[in-house]
Design an enzyme around this catalytic site. Structure first.
Site, mmCIF file in Angstrom:
data_model
loop_
_atom_site.group_PDB
_atom_site.id
_atom_site.type_symbol
_atom_site.label_atom_id
_atom_site.label_comp_id
_atom_site.label_asym_id
_atom_site.label_seq_id
_atom_site.Cartn_x
_atom_site.Cartn_y
_atom_site.Cartn_z
ATOM 1 C CG ASN A 155 85.300 87.401 28.819
ATOM 2 O OD1 ASN A 155 85.169 86.573 28.487
ATOM 3 N ND2 ASN A 155 86.043 87.524 30.135
ATOM 4 C CD GLU A 253 89.913 76.656 32.391
ATOM 5 O OE1 GLU A 253 90.070 77.536 33.421
ATOM 6 O OE2 GLU A 253 90.335 75.363 32.720
ATOM 7 C CB CYS A 287 87.952 84.708 34.026
ATOM 8 S SG CYS A 287 89.405 84.326 33.106
HETATM 9 P P1 NAD Z 1 77.807 83.005 31.280
HETATM 10 O O1 NAD Z 1 78.083 81.702 31.998
HETATM 11 O O2 NAD Z 1 76.580 83.534 31.484
HETATM 12 O O3 NAD Z 1 77.793 82.383 29.757
HETATM 13 C C1 NAD Z 1 78.704 81.740 29.016
HETATM 14 C C2 NAD Z 1 78.160 81.100 27.850
HETATM 15 O O4 NAD Z 1 77.374 80.054 28.423
HETATM 16 C C3 NAD Z 1 77.477 81.742 27.082
HETATM 17 O O5 NAD Z 1 77.736 81.334 25.570
HETATM 18 C C4 NAD Z 1 76.106 81.513 27.367
HETATM 19 O O6 NAD Z 1 75.187 81.869 26.356
HETATM 20 C C5 NAD Z 1 76.021 80.128 27.643
HETATM 21 N N1 NAD Z 1 75.014 79.647 28.515
HETATM 22 C C6 NAD Z 1 74.394 80.410 29.335
HETATM 23 N N2 NAD Z 1 73.465 79.690 30.195
HETATM 24 C C7 NAD Z 1 73.741 78.265 29.639
HETATM 25 C C8 NAD Z 1 73.201 76.997 30.059
HETATM 26 N N3 NAD Z 1 72.137 76.979 31.054
HETATM 27 N N4 NAD Z 1 73.371 75.991 29.389
HETATM 28 C C9 NAD Z 1 74.434 76.068 28.372
HETATM 29 N N5 NAD Z 1 75.017 77.276 27.881
HETATM 30 C C10 NAD Z 1 74.763 78.416 28.681
HETATM 31 O O7 NAD Z 1 79.184 83.913 31.413
HETATM 32 P P2 NAD Z 1 79.453 85.343 30.594
HETATM 33 O O8 NAD Z 1 78.793 86.046 31.286
HETATM 34 O O9 NAD Z 1 79.176 85.170 29.235
HETATM 35 O O10 NAD Z 1 81.045 85.309 30.860
HETATM 36 C C11 NAD Z 1 81.463 85.779 32.231
HETATM 37 C C12 NAD Z 1 81.850 84.656 33.319
HETATM 38 O O11 NAD Z 1 82.849 83.929 32.435
HETATM 39 C C13 NAD Z 1 82.739 85.307 34.246
HETATM 40 O O12 NAD Z 1 82.139 84.624 35.498
HETATM 41 C C14 NAD Z 1 84.125 84.942 33.882
HETATM 42 O O13 NAD Z 1 85.049 84.772 35.020
HETATM 43 C C15 NAD Z 1 83.845 83.825 33.253
HETATM 44 N N6 NAD Z 1 85.125 83.547 32.484
HETATM 45 C C16 NAD Z 1 85.881 82.495 32.632
HETATM 46 C C17 NAD Z 1 87.305 82.304 31.978
HETATM 47 C C18 NAD Z 1 88.106 81.360 32.102
HETATM 48 O O14 NAD Z 1 88.964 80.940 31.368
HETATM 49 N N7 NAD Z 1 88.170 80.803 33.769
HETATM 50 C C19 NAD Z 1 87.349 83.360 30.752
HETATM 51 C C20 NAD Z 1 86.458 84.065 30.401
HETATM 52 C C21 NAD Z 1 85.420 84.364 31.304
#
Ligand code: NAD
Length: 486
Positions: A155, A253, A287
């Site tokens: 995002n 995070e 997020c």
């Molecule tokens: P996601 O958890 O699906 O993916 C995030 C990353 O993790 C991607 O690079 C993905 O390829 C990787 N990933 C997926 N499964 C994995 C696994 N089993 N092992 C290791 N890596 C893996 O999240 P998303 O859909 O890309 O992003 C949206 C989410 O991120 C929302 O929940 C949002 O709130 C959160 N977010 C949090 C913050 C924060 O600072 N707290 C900031 C931005 C987004």
């Protein structure tokens, strides 16, 4: 933008320098149009092995580079971010559906991260502790962790990767970044080019685009000593479990479902403006998005009507072709997910005030009322341009509603009385609270992070970065050797 004919990331991976890889090549699809705008080489678990070995072999020398040279490389990287702003912003728009001002802001924020990281290597990195042994000196210092794995979401793919990469490098670590395949050009390949051109020694930084398998291989790898993960709570939990088993540091995070509380003495013009910004910025894919609008019953109708009229004034379309407030969601899966959450909530009795329709990858800015806390639009992180409004009758009830969510990332409180808002702030379990402002707040010098299901208390920014990306070492020195009883 004219896309380069055959950029290096189509065929190669950045393993400390551009190298061939065995993985598949995938299409990079523009969310606004569905067009294929590039190809991308995907990493494999074997590439994680290669990167981890190269990183291990180069990290110690990098840690020994004098602080002023590290700072110079990071400052140069910051300058290159600005020099290449048009290219980076174009990719952010085409690859991720970002509107121009969002792309600009993300780039500026990433620039600030680089500048702030450049100042870290010259900070004091230890303390001297007293000893009860005469002639003994206790030195305690911060030392690099080794190789840090950074896993980033799509995002804000540049900022959320580089807010870990820059400080981790500054503190003397090697870094392996795994961006999401949906955002690996702006959030990976372009950053590899920048750090390489800034003079970062070969082998210290790696970019491995890939999905969960590559992420898992990175988290499991014994040469990777820390994982800095930004993403969903479900994935963060799995990563935390693996890091627990493998005894590595994990900074997690995670997601949010952030409340904006509007008290009856609030300025409703400001509150509704903050509510609209917090809910609809970047199509709600943030997020810190305002996912729950909790409004005092006596002003709810007025707030709802102001919020709905702000939503109706938003222009939606392809941000690469026209000036719009809202672009597409990242893909059809996300757009259909948002649609499903809204539809299920409507079936349970919620009422759409405005919006509520999906058009391909686009979802209309939506305001929804008659919401109850058992509806998915209230209890789940929607991650789309949807503003559910719920009412309360007392400050205590507002606090209970905020705390009902297991997430605790950000909140906003609107009131004519700062003291009253502060009392509420003290009663809610949320990591970042903004009074008379909106939930999507990020200042890079202030430690950033959530509570509860929003993370494991890792913090980004300012002084937190030193602690986050180092471990410590105690070295004691006896002026003269000591004899023990045996
Ligand atoms: P996601 O958890 O699906 O993916 C995030 C990353 O993790 C991607 O690079 C993905 O390829 C990787 N990933 C997926 N499964 C994995 C696994 N089993 N092992 C290791 N890596 C893996 O999240 P998303 O859909 O890309 O992003 C949206 C989410 O991120 C929302 O929940 C949002 O709130 C959160 N977010 C949090 C913050 C924060 O600072 N707290 C900031 C931005 C987004």
């Amino acid at each position: 933008m004219d896309m380069p004919a055959s950029p290096v990331w189509q065929e190669q991976l950045f393993l400390g320098s551009w190298k061939s890889g065995d993985g598949d090549q995938i299409n990079v699809v523009e969310p606004a149009t569905g067009a294929v705008i590039s190809k991308l080489k995907i990493a494999t678990a074997g590439d994680v092995e290669r990167a981890a070995t190269i990183a291990r072999d180069t990290q110690t020398a990098w840690a020994m580079v004098p602080f002023d040279q590290k700072a110079e490389i990071l400052r140069k990287a910051a300058a290159l971010l600005k020099e290449r702003a048009n290219e980076i912003n174009d990719w952010n728009t085409r690859e991720c559906g970002s509107v121009g001002p969002k792309a600009d802001w993300e780039l500026q924020a990433t620039y600030e991260q680089a500048q702030m990281a450049a100042a870290l290597p010259m900070q004091p990195n230890g303390e001297i502790f007293p000893s009860n042994m005469p002639g003994k000196r206790n030195y305690w210092k911060r030392v690099p962790i080794g190789t840090v794995g950074v896993i980033a979401p799509w995002n804000f793919p540049i900022l959320l990767a580089m807010r870990s990469v820059f400080p981790a490098l500054a503190m003397g670590n090697a870094v392996i970044l795994k961006p999401d395949p949906k955002s690996s050009i702006c959030g990976g390949a372009l950053m590899a080019q920048i750090l390489s051109d800034a003079g970062l020694p070969e082998g210290v930084f790696h970019v491995l685009p890939g999905g969960p398998e590559v992420g898992q291989a990175l988290v499991e790898h014994p040469l990777v000593k820390m994982i800095s993960f930004t993403g969903s709570t479900a994935v963060g939990r799995k990563i935390g479990e693996t890091c627990g088993r493998t005894l590595k540091k994990a900074a997690l995070e995670l997601g949010g479902n952030n409340a904006q509380v509007v008290l009856e003495d609030a300025d409703l013009d400001i509150a509704s403006s903050c509510g609209a910004w917090g809910a609809f910025l970047h199509q709600g894919q943030i997020c810190m998005q305002t996912g729950r609008h909790l409004v005092h019953t006596s002003v709810a109708e007025e707030y709802l009507s102001r919020l709905a009229s702000r939503a109706e004034n938003l222009a939606c379309g392809n941000p690469a072709q026209e000036q719009v407030h809202q672009g597409p969601l990242i893909n059809g899966v996300q757009a259909k997910r948002v649609e499903d959450i809204v539809n299920r909530s409507v079936e349970m009795g919620a009422r759409i005030v405005t919006g509520g329709k999906r058009h391909g990858n686009y979802y209309e800015p939506t305001v929804i009322t008659d919401v109850t806390s058992n509806m998915p639009v209230f209890s789940e992180e929607v991650f789309g341009p949807v503003a559910p409004v719920m009412t309360f009758d007392s400050d205590s009830e507002a606090c209970e509603l905020v705390n009902e969510s297991p997430y605790g990332l950000a909140a906003a409180i609107h009131s004519g009385s700062t003291e009253r808002a502060l009392k509420i702030a003290n009663r809610i379990q949320v990591g970042m609270i903004h009074i008379n402002d909106q939930t999507v707040n990020n200042e890079f010098q202030v430690p950033f992070g959530g509570m509860g299901s929003s993370g494991n208390s890792g913090r980004f920014g300012g002084p937190a970065n030193i602690e986050e990306f180092t471990t410590s070492q105690w070295i004691s020195v006896m002026e003269e050797g000591i004899q023990y009883p045996f």
